[in-house]
Design an enzyme around this catalytic site. Structure first.
Site, PDB file in Angstrom:
ATOM      1  NE  ARG A  94      -4.152  -1.818   1.669  1.00  0.00           N
ATOM      2  CZ  ARG A  94      -5.189  -2.075   2.433  1.00  0.00           C
ATOM      3  NH1 ARG A  94      -5.362  -1.393   3.539  1.00  0.00           N
ATOM      4  NH2 ARG A  94      -6.066  -2.993   2.097  1.00  0.00           N
ATOM      5  NE  ARG A 167     -22.114  -2.648   4.912  1.00  0.00           N
ATOM      6  CZ  ARG A 167     -21.928  -3.637   4.049  1.00  0.00           C
ATOM      7  NH1 ARG A 167     -22.218  -4.862   4.388  1.00  0.00           N
ATOM      8  NH2 ARG A 167     -21.443  -3.399   2.856  1.00  0.00           N
ATOM      9  NE  ARG A 178     -12.534   2.052   3.202  1.00  0.00           N
ATOM     10  CZ  ARG A 178     -13.392   1.232   2.593  1.00  0.00           C
ATOM     11  NH1 ARG A 178     -14.680   1.461   2.617  1.00  0.00           N
ATOM     12  NH2 ARG A 178     -12.942   0.174   1.969  1.00  0.00           N
TER      13      ARG A 178
END
Ligand SMILES: [Zn+2]
Length: 228
Positions: A94, A167, A178
């Site tokens: 990442r 959610r 994110r």
């Protein structure tokens, strides 16, 4: 026999999991999700799993060398050894530091990356995709989308009449956060692999079948190029 050692890269919600499933069937490559192997090793209580758990219990990130150790194990120790001809790695690396660590580990195994498959989707499209998702409170496999797959009546499940909810993970603010992390950490990785001549870009705004056809054609070409 040429290997297909592939990394799947892209923002959350770009459809990496869907594409990984299909590529696994096309090319008989194991889909190695670092999230999954981490959970497996922790559950099975392996040495690396125990080490990872100590960090997780302390609320810390599992160090890169532990994750790289798990990937190395997964590539070499599986029974049957299903990654001999290649793999599809998802969730790692990442950032550039992790990319260097992965390269070093692969070098030790005498392997090198064949390509990095990047599925690109603009932020606003991802927010629309993810934030429109609604899930049944009674059965989380009943999933709808306010634009693409709406229920007959607003906020009511077609199958059992239960209420639909959004959610926390699907809230716009959470998604934007994110995406911010993705852009700041993972985007330098895109340049890193581009400069190494490994990057292949795919337009993730297209429907999943089209994206799949493009990726499959690219990977098939890679395999051919490698054989000549
Ligand atoms: Zn339902």
């Amino acid at each position: 026999m040429s290997q297909l050692n592939l990394i799947l890269l892209g923002p959350p919600g770009a459809g990496k999991g869907t594409q990984a499933d299909r590529l696994r069937d096309d090319f008989v490559l194991p889909h190695i999700s670092t999230g999954d192997i981490l959970r497996e090793q922790v559950t099975e209580g392996t040495e690396l799993g125990k080490e990872a758990k100590r960090y997780m219990d302390a609320g810390e990130l599992v160090p890169d060398d532990v994750i790289v150790g798990m990937i190395t194990d997964r590539l070499t120790d599986a029974h049957p050894p299903d990654a001999r001809d290649g793999f599809l790695l998802d969730g790692f690396p990442r950032n550039e530091t992790q990319a260097d660590a992965l390269k070093e580990a692969l070098d030790k195994l005498g392997r090198r990356l064949s390509a990095v498959l990047l599925i690109e989707v603009p932020d606003d499209d991802l927010v629309r995709r993810l934030a429109g998702r609604r899930v049944c409170v009674k059965n989380p496999t009943h999933i709808y989308h306010v634009d693409f797959d709406p229920p007959k009546h607003d906020d009511v499940c077609d199958q059992d009449g239960a209420r639909l909810m959004q959610r926390d993970d699907d809230r716009e603010e959470t998604i934007r956060n994110r995406l911010h992390v993705y852009h700041s950490q993972t985007e330098p990785l895109i340049d890193y692999y581009d400069e190494a001549g490994l990057l292949r870009r795919f337009d993730g705004r297209r429907n999943p079948d089209e994206v799949h056809r493009h990726i499959r054609a690219t990977v098939a070409t890679l395999r051919l190029e490698d054989e000549f």
